[in-house]
Motif scaffolding. Structure first.
Motif, PDB file in Angstrom:
ATOM      1  N   GLU A   2      40.642  41.136  18.555  1.00 11.73           N
ATOM      2  CA  GLU A   2      41.272  41.638  19.298  1.00 11.73           C
ATOM      3  C   GLU A   2      41.601  40.958  20.780  1.00 11.73           C
ATOM      4  O   GLU A   2      42.802  40.978  20.962  1.00 11.73           O
ATOM      5  CB  GLU A   2      41.043  43.245  19.326  1.00 11.73           C
ATOM      6  CG  GLU A   2      41.780  43.698  20.006  1.00 11.73           C
ATOM      7  CD  GLU A   2      40.575  45.497  19.658  1.00 11.73           C
ATOM      8  OE1 GLU A   2      41.229  46.350  21.019  1.00 11.73           O
ATOM      9  OE2 GLU A   2      40.626  45.482  19.009  1.00 11.73           O
ATOM     10  N   LEU A   5      43.920  38.339  20.526  1.00 12.61           N
ATOM     11  CA  LEU A   5      45.895  39.297  20.577  1.00 12.61           C
ATOM     12  C   LEU A   5      45.703  39.823  22.036  1.00 12.61           C
ATOM     13  O   LEU A   5      46.952  39.357  22.588  1.00 12.61           O
ATOM     14  CB  LEU A   5      45.700  40.225  19.044  1.00 12.61           C
ATOM     15  CG  LEU A   5      45.297  39.335  18.272  1.00 12.61           C
ATOM     16  CD1 LEU A   5      44.970  40.581  16.766  1.00 12.61           C
ATOM     17  CD2 LEU A   5      47.103  38.915  17.456  1.00 12.61           C
ATOM     18  N   GLU A 101      48.091  41.106  13.951  1.00 19.54           N
ATOM     19  CA  GLU A 101      46.834  41.815  13.829  1.00 19.54           C
ATOM     20  C   GLU A 101      47.228  42.895  12.908  1.00 19.54           C
ATOM     21  O   GLU A 101      46.004  42.690  12.112  1.00 19.54           O
ATOM     22  CB  GLU A 101      47.374  42.784  15.371  1.00 19.54           C
ATOM     23  CG  GLU A 101      46.472  43.918  15.387  1.00 19.54           C
ATOM     24  CD  GLU A 101      46.355  44.578  17.013  1.00 19.54           C
ATOM     25  OE1 GLU A 101      45.452  45.008  16.825  1.00 19.54           O
ATOM     26  OE2 GLU A 101      47.363  44.562  16.984  1.00 19.54           O
TER      27      GLU A 101
END
Length: 153
Positions: A2, A5, A101
Motif C-alpha cells: 500500500e 502504491l 492494487e
C-alpha cells in the motif's frame, strides 16, 4: 505494498499535472543535450510499471503491445503524440495502479520470472518489482523536472 502504491500515486499526480499544464508542443520538445522529452518519460513510466509488474508475473498487461514497443527501455521519442494517446496515458496513470492494487489484494501475482534491471538489480517477485518501480519513477520525475527547466517557455 500500500505504501508503494501510495508513492506511485503521488508521483503520478505530479505527472498528470504536468500533462495538463504543459502545451503539447513543449511536451514533445527535446531540449539541446537531451535525448528524450517530457511526453516520452511519462509514457515510459506507465509502460515500465506494466512490464515489471505484469509481464514478469505472467499476467496480461493493461497497455497495448504497440505502446510497449514505442516507450519501453531503449526507445526514443519519435516527436509525435496524438491527443488520443495523451488521453490514454492520462487514464493509465491511475487505472494501472488501481488494477495493480486489486490484483495484489486478490493474490493474482502468483509467480515471477526473475529480471535484472539496467541498474543491475535483480527482481524476483512482484513486491521487489514495485519497490524498484518506485525508484524508477523517481528517476524519471527528476528527468522530467530537468526537461521542464530546459524547454522553451
Amino acid at each position: 505494498m500500500e505504501y508503494l502504491l501510495d508513492n506511485s500515486k503521488q508521483i503520478r499526480k505530479i505527472l498528470l499535472k504536468i500533462l495538463d499544464e504543459t502545451p503539447k508542443d513543449l511536451l514533445l520538445e527535446i531540449p539541446k543535450n537531451f535525448n528524450n522529452n517530457i511526453w516520452w518519460n511519462i509514457a515510459h513510466v506507465v509502460v515500465t510499471q506494466q512490464l515489471l509488474v505484469y509481464k514478469f508475473s505472467g499476467m496480461p498487461m493493461l497497455v497495448s503491445d504497440e505502446m510497449v514497443e514505442k516507450y519501453k527501455k531503449g526507445t526514443f521519442p519519435d516527436g509525435t503524440a496524438t491527443d488520443e494517446e495523451i488521453t490514454q496515458i492520462k487514464d493509465f496513470l491511475f487505472s494501472t495502479l488501481k488494477q495493480t492494487e486489486k490484483d495484489y489484494k486478490a493474490g493474482n501475482f502468483k509467480s515471477y520470472t526473475a529480471y535484472t534491471t539496467s541498474l543491475n538489480i535483480t527482481l524476483s517477485n512482484v513486491v521487489e518489482a514495485m519497490k524498484f518501480n518506485a525508484l524508477h519513477e523517481g528517476i524519471h520525475i527528476g528527468a522530467i523536472l530537468a526537461l521542464k527547466r530546459n524547454i522553451a517557455a
